[in-house]
Design a protein around this motif. Sequence first.
Motif, PDB file in Angstrom:
ATOM      1  N   LYS A 139       0.838  -1.199   0.000  1.00  0.00           N
ATOM      2  CA  LYS A 139       0.000   0.000   0.000  1.00  0.00           C
ATOM      3  C   LYS A 139       0.874   1.252   0.000  1.00  0.00           C
ATOM      4  CE  LYS A 139      -4.041  -2.060   2.232  1.00  0.00           C
ATOM      5  NZ  LYS A 139      -4.938  -2.036   3.430  1.00  0.00           N
ATOM      6  N   THR A 158       2.123   1.711  -3.539  1.00  0.00           N
ATOM      7  CA  THR A 158       1.033   2.191  -4.389  1.00  0.00           C
ATOM      8  C   THR A 158       0.761   3.673  -4.156  1.00  0.00           C
ATOM      9  OG1 THR A 158       0.028  -0.011  -4.380  1.00  0.00           O
ATOM     10  CG2 THR A 158      -1.373   1.817  -5.042  1.00  0.00           C
ATOM     11  N   TYR A 177       4.052  -2.149 -10.927  1.00  0.00           N
ATOM     12  CA  TYR A 177       3.416  -3.186 -10.114  1.00  0.00           C
ATOM     13  C   TYR A 177       4.338  -3.649  -8.987  1.00  0.00           C
ATOM     14  CZ  TYR A 177       6.118  -6.402 -13.115  1.00  0.00           C
ATOM     15  OH  TYR A 177       7.129  -7.045 -13.789  1.00  0.00           O
TER      16      TYR A 177
END
Length: 431
Positions: free
Chosen positions: A81, A84, A95
């Motif tokens: 997280k 991201t 990714y």
Amino acid sequence: MDFDYFCATRQTVIKMNKPSTLLSILAIAFTFASCGEDRTHEYLEMTAENQWTYSKMKEAYLWASEIKSPERSAFFGNTEKFYTSLLSGKDKVSYFTDSIQQGSYGIDCTIMRDPLGEDRSCFYALVTFVEPESPAAMAGIERGDWISSVGGKRVTSTSTRLMQNGTATEMTTRNIDFDDEAGKYFWSDEETHQVQPSTIMDAKALVLDTILNVREKKTGYILCNNFNGDRFTEDFSEIALSFAAEEVSNIILDLRYCTGGTLDNAAEAAAMFVPQSEKGNTFAKLVYNDTAEKETLYPESIVNLSDKQLYIVTGNATAGVAELFIAAIDTSRGMHEVVTVGSVTSGANVLTETFASPYGFSISPAVARIFTPNGNELSAAGLKPDYPLNELAEQEMLYDLGNPQEYILRSVTYLIVNGFLPAEQNGPSLQ
């Protein structure tokens, strides 16, 4: 990193956002406990994974200048997280790979409502590709099957993840048949498949190659799903040599499921399709976040097929290096144009690079913009085919890829013979 940075006064803490999670509370509590005692090493140990991630992203990420300094409490959070949260809104390719990889059942599919219209609340997953030797392939699941349930649960609009990976499971499939007397399609009985647990596997690069006879003209067909592997160039060269020996007139390169690969492999393959005069010229130019540039050139190749008419099948999954491959050779072939057939490509127009952390996980951020031989940046909107076709136009029968009856391949061979596509492209209606 100075200790004074972490030793906050109460007034400083009050200026922070109110903690909304346990992690935030723990982070602030740790900060108070630090006052009067140098515990920097403990902080660094507790936040090491996110500190490494942040450092690597600031160093290599294409949009590093847009990364804002996270709140101190964020460094205590979940690493995926946290990663991201650093990504740009323009980024659609970066990714994260967890230390515990899930593997795959080896299925690509499209979920849709009952195509026969019998029950519009009912969903099915149409299998479009099965990776050779994957758990799905070993269980007997094939392209064109309609998955109706997984693990005893009916397929819904959100079931994609169920068919990607997991433990050993049971999948049921159906097929669409035609009743000649009634003049309509109907669902066949369900078939049950015992699928072994998802597994880590290297997706096969060159899945199939064959030579088709198209009105007495030999046409080579290659199904390429990625440009990866140490033997890729050697294997691709062997196929190209066989095509040259058979004196094929046309080549169909099917990249509809080609998700990318390495620049070097793509350049090696592309060199076989461009004139000899292009050898040593630019195949691609990369521009990094610090404006540093790197060029990849067309190498020498042992075989040259630039005099063959080249047809490339594209799809929504055609991405990254595969898109560069198409754009580059289309630019470099001169008079021998490339004809593209299929769907708009994904528009993954930047290069990613994988960095393995010391903690088991890896990050693969975008690191460079990609430019084609003519100096144009690869399009984020994807490449539009010369002849748009939807491979699911004939849902009632998805033939195996490489089968001359398969919708896209049949359309391309029609195009080779006639110079245009048939007027009726969508096939018969299922309802």
